[in-house]
Each structure stands twice: as structure tokens, then as C-alpha cells.
Design an enzyme around this catalytic site. Structure first.
Site: not given
Length: 455
Positions: A206-208
Site C-alpha cells: 500500500p502506497c498511502t
């Protein structure tokens, strides 16, 4: 119980021969002293020093201050014959013997390549594992690219936190077979040791916490500070060490390249014997209408010759956006005024922010990045302008969204628009990673031929 010492060390070289050098109190504390004699006894991938009065070799000495410390210097042919050409060893000193075995990282490196070569030579499908699977867009792209090169593959398992995304993949994605294992839950909860080893491990962490928008929204000083995504690289590395893939592919947003997480990943993988390379894939240049850049890290075992710099497009991009848009009659009811976005644009311009809406008419040869929250109708993402009324615009349909990313539309078949845009918005450009899969597949096919010739 006798004292023991465990030493993890590297094999050196002396006058063209492999050399193992041991010295100091690490030996002396177990009772080894200068002048003692020993024999070398070769085993299966091991070498034992057995101390005996009539041994063929002798412990040397080194004076340090008032003390004489033992030195064992092995350059005998038995070292290379027993262990082969290895870089690291594990040495256990205890009682009247010293056991030398191949370092577990070197053993894992050898074992994963043996498994890969066996599968290739037998024409067996490569076993692929998937972490942060989403809807499986990355997986299908890599499987398809490998198939392009004549390398069969199958999904061994896939782990995904969101049940809705995993359900969508199970319903629509052809990478699954009846023996694939579906795992829903946090990746840090997965018991990797209960899963079979794989040849290739795919991950889209996840790149959040790493994306510019994610860091700004969450007020993060660095990616690792994100409450849920920040530490996932630890679980990712645990999976690699346990599953021992011959190759690892990680995708993320380009800023992830500069995070502490990525620095740790690089260093750990290098220590495990992988050769790591990275590139930023330009989705538009590789055949998609969407201008979406994505970091691609590929870590391969030594012996797999892959150069991401030789990546080539696998399809020709459409000449204009119009080629993938639905007929006007089919989407006429979707147009809205979105007056709040027009007002926001006016305020932004007045305050000097420079943000402009992406209002497109279909003549463009590409469009900007579409994110996970596209269904929320955000101000900077692409809208299609009404052909007759410039005050009206609409979002892309889920099918159009898939097309600009070159993602097969069947992956969002039967899904609500919101879920479809979420799944697509956090996915990769399909054709870009299909190109990666094809490149890797061609290299593996070449490796198979080379191995067959050597045999």
C-alpha cells in the site's frame, strides 16, 4: 556442557585458493590452543576439523600482548571440495571439533535456484505468490507476460486485506485455479511458514504512506509513520525469507524509492543474495493512455540475467482518448454540472495555486493519473466534457477507466462503480507490467536453454 562458539563468516581467497581464517579467544575459550593437531573430514556440504594427536594439520599461533592465541588457517583442497564455491559459512566450535557448514543464506540461494531450474527444465508452471493482491491486476499482467515468453505459471496463493477486492479477484481473475490458496487478512498476520515455497513473489505494498497526497492528507513526516501501511515492509521481508522465491517483484509509487522502507528492503535483499534493480515505469510510454508512473523493483537470484533497461512496449497506444470512450448515447445521463468543482477551480486560481480541472473532449493522446478515490469526483482528476454543453462533464465509466490503464475489463465485471474505481485506481498500468513479465519470461526461457546445454 562444554563451551561453544558460533561464527558466521565469509570465505576469503589466498593465492587462487579458498581460505577460511579463524583466530582469537573465540577459539581459545573452547580449549583450542596453539600447537594442537587436527584432521579435515569432508561431509555432505560440510567440513569437520577433528582434533587428534597425529592430525595432519596444526593450529598456528599469534601473539597479542602477553597472550598467545590460536589461529586456524585452512586453504586445503578439502575446503572447496566439501563446500563448493560459497561465499559464507557457519562455523561451530565446541569440544574436540569444529563443524563448518554452508551459511543458511547461501543454502537458501542455492536451493531457490535449484527449484527454479527444475521447474523450467520439466516444463512445470512457476509457482507465484501474491501479497497485497488487490484485484490481481499486477498478477494477471505478470502471468500474461510470462505466457507471452512461453513460460507457464500459476497462482500458489494470494493475500489481500480487503475482502471485497479478494472476492472480486476470485470471481473474475483467471489467475486462480482450484489449488490456489486465498488468504484474507493483514499480511503481518500470515503464517508464511505454512505456505509452500514459490518461484516468484509479487507485491504491491500500500502506497498511502508514501504517495505525496497520502503524506499530505495524513500529516506524515515520513512513510513509515503511517498507522497501518508504514511497517508492512517488515512482513514483506519476512515472507521473502520464509518463502525463498528465486525472484521478487515490488511495485509502488515513485516516491517510495526514497523511503527508509525501500532502503531497508534493498539492503536486506542484497544480504540475502539477491541482485536488486529498480526503474520507474512510464505507463504512457509503454502503451497506455493514462500517464501513470510506477516504481518497479525486481530482485533476482544470481544467475538470472534480467535488465529492466531493456524493457519494450508490448502494445501500441491508442491515438486518442476517443478510441476508448463509450458512445455518447450510452453515457448521456452521466453528465453533471459539478458546480462546486468549478467554484473550487476559480478559488484556486485566484489564490495562485494553479490547480486546474482535467476537462477532456476525447481528442487528447492521454490523460492524467486516476486514483483510488476517483468515484468521489475530485477536482484534479480527469473528466469528460459534454460535447455540446461546456458546463457539464462526467467521470469515466469503470470500463473506460480499465481501458485507459489497459486492464482487462472482465476484472471489474459485476462490481459496483465505486468498488471498480477503487480497485482500478490503486492498480498498475497492465501493459507496463505485462512488458516486465515478458522480459523476465524471456530471460527465464534463455536460462532454461542454457541449463539444458550445460546438462
Amino acid at each position: 556442557m562444554s563451551k561453544s562458539t558460533v561464527i558466521y563468516t565469509k570465505i576469503g581467497e589466498h593465492r587462487g585458493k579458498q581460505r577460511l581464517w579463524l583466530e582469537g579467544n573465540r577459539l581459545a575459550r573452547t580449549g583450542i590452543s596453539p600447537g594442537q593437531r587436527f584432521n579435515l573430514v569432508a561431509g555432505r556440504k560440510s567440513l569437520t576439523l577433528q582434533f587428534a594427536a597425529d592430525g595432519a594439520y596444526k593450529v598456528s599461533r599469534r601473539k597479542r600482548g602477553e597472550n598467545e592465541l590460536p589461529v586456524i588457517d585452512i586453504t586445503a583442497a578439502e575446503l572447496a571440495e566439501a563446500l563448493g564455491k560459497v561465499e559464507r559459512v557457519r562455523v561451530v566450535v565446541r569440544g574436540n571439533r569444529i563443524d563448518i557448514t554452508i551459511h543458511h543464506h547461501d543454502l537458501a540461494e542455492s536451493e531457490r535456484m535449484e527449484r527454479l531450474l527444475k521447474a523450467l527444465s520439466n516444463g512445470e508452471p512457476l509457482e507465484i505468490g501474491s501479497i497485497a493482491h488487490g484485484g490481481g491486476v499486477l498478477d494477471l499482467a505478470i502471468h500474461t507476460g510470462l505466457a507471452d515468453a512461453g513460460v507457464p505459471s500459476r497462482l500458489a496463493f494470494a493475500n489481500e486485506l480487503e475482502g471485497a477486492y479478494l472476492d472480486a479477484s476470485l470471481a473474475n481473475n483467471p489467475v486462480w485455479d482450484e489449488d490456489s490458496i486465498a488468504i484474507q487478512g493483514p499480511m503481518q498476520d500470515v503464517e508464511w511458514h505454512k505456505l509452500p515455497p514459490v518461484h516468484l513473489l509479487l507485491a504491491g505494498l500500500p502506497c498511502t504512506g508514501a504517495s505525496l497526497s497520502g503524506r499530505a492528507k495524513n500529516g506524515l513526516a515520513h512513510a513509515e509513520a503511517h498507522e497501518t501501511a508504514g511497517s508492512l515492509f517488515v512482513a514483506f521481508l519476512n515472507a521473502i525469507q520464509t518463502l525463498r522465491p528465486a525472484a521478487v517483484l515490488l511495485e509502488n509509487v515513485p516516491p517510495y524509492q526514497n523511503t527508509v522502507s525501500m532502503m531497508v528492503i534493498r539492503n536486506v535483499l542484497s544480504g540475502l543474495g539477491y541482485e536488486v534493480q529498480e526503474t520507474v515505469l512510464d505507463g504512457h510510454a509503454l502503451g497506455a493512455l493514462e500517464r501513470r508512473d510506477r516504481l518497479c523493483m525486481l530482485a533476482v537470484s544470481k544467475g538470472i540475467e534480467v535488465d529492466l533497461g531493456k524493457l519494450e512496449p508490448v502494445r501500441q497506444r491508442e491515438a486518442s482518448l476517443q478510441e476508448v470512450l463509450e458512445p455518447h448515447e450510452a453515457v448521456a445521463s452521466r453528465y453533471k454540472a459539478y458546480s462546486y468543482l468549478a467554484d473550487k477551480e476559480a478559488r484556486d486560481l485566484a489564490s495562485g495555486k494553479g490547480f486546474r480541472r482535467q476537462l477532456l473532449d476525447g481528442s487528447e493522446d492521454g490523460l492524467g493519473t486516476i486514483g483510488r478515490g476517483y468515484a468521489k469526483a475530485r477536482s484534479t482528476e480527469p473528466f469528460i466534457r459534454h460535447p455540446d454543453d461546456p458546463g457539464l462533464s462526467r467521470l469515466l465509466t469503470k470500463a473506460e477507466h480499465a481501458r485507459v490503464k489497459t486492464i482487462p475489463e472482465e476484472l471489474v465485471h459485476g462490481l459496483p462503480e465505486t468498488v471498480s474505481h477503487e480497485l482500478l485506481g490503486q492498480s498498475v498500468v497492465f501493459t507496463a507490467f505485462r512488458a516486465v513479465g515478458r522480459l523476465v519470461g524471456n530471460c527465464l526461457a534463455s536460462l532454461k536453454r542454457s541449463d539444458a546445454i550445460a546438462a
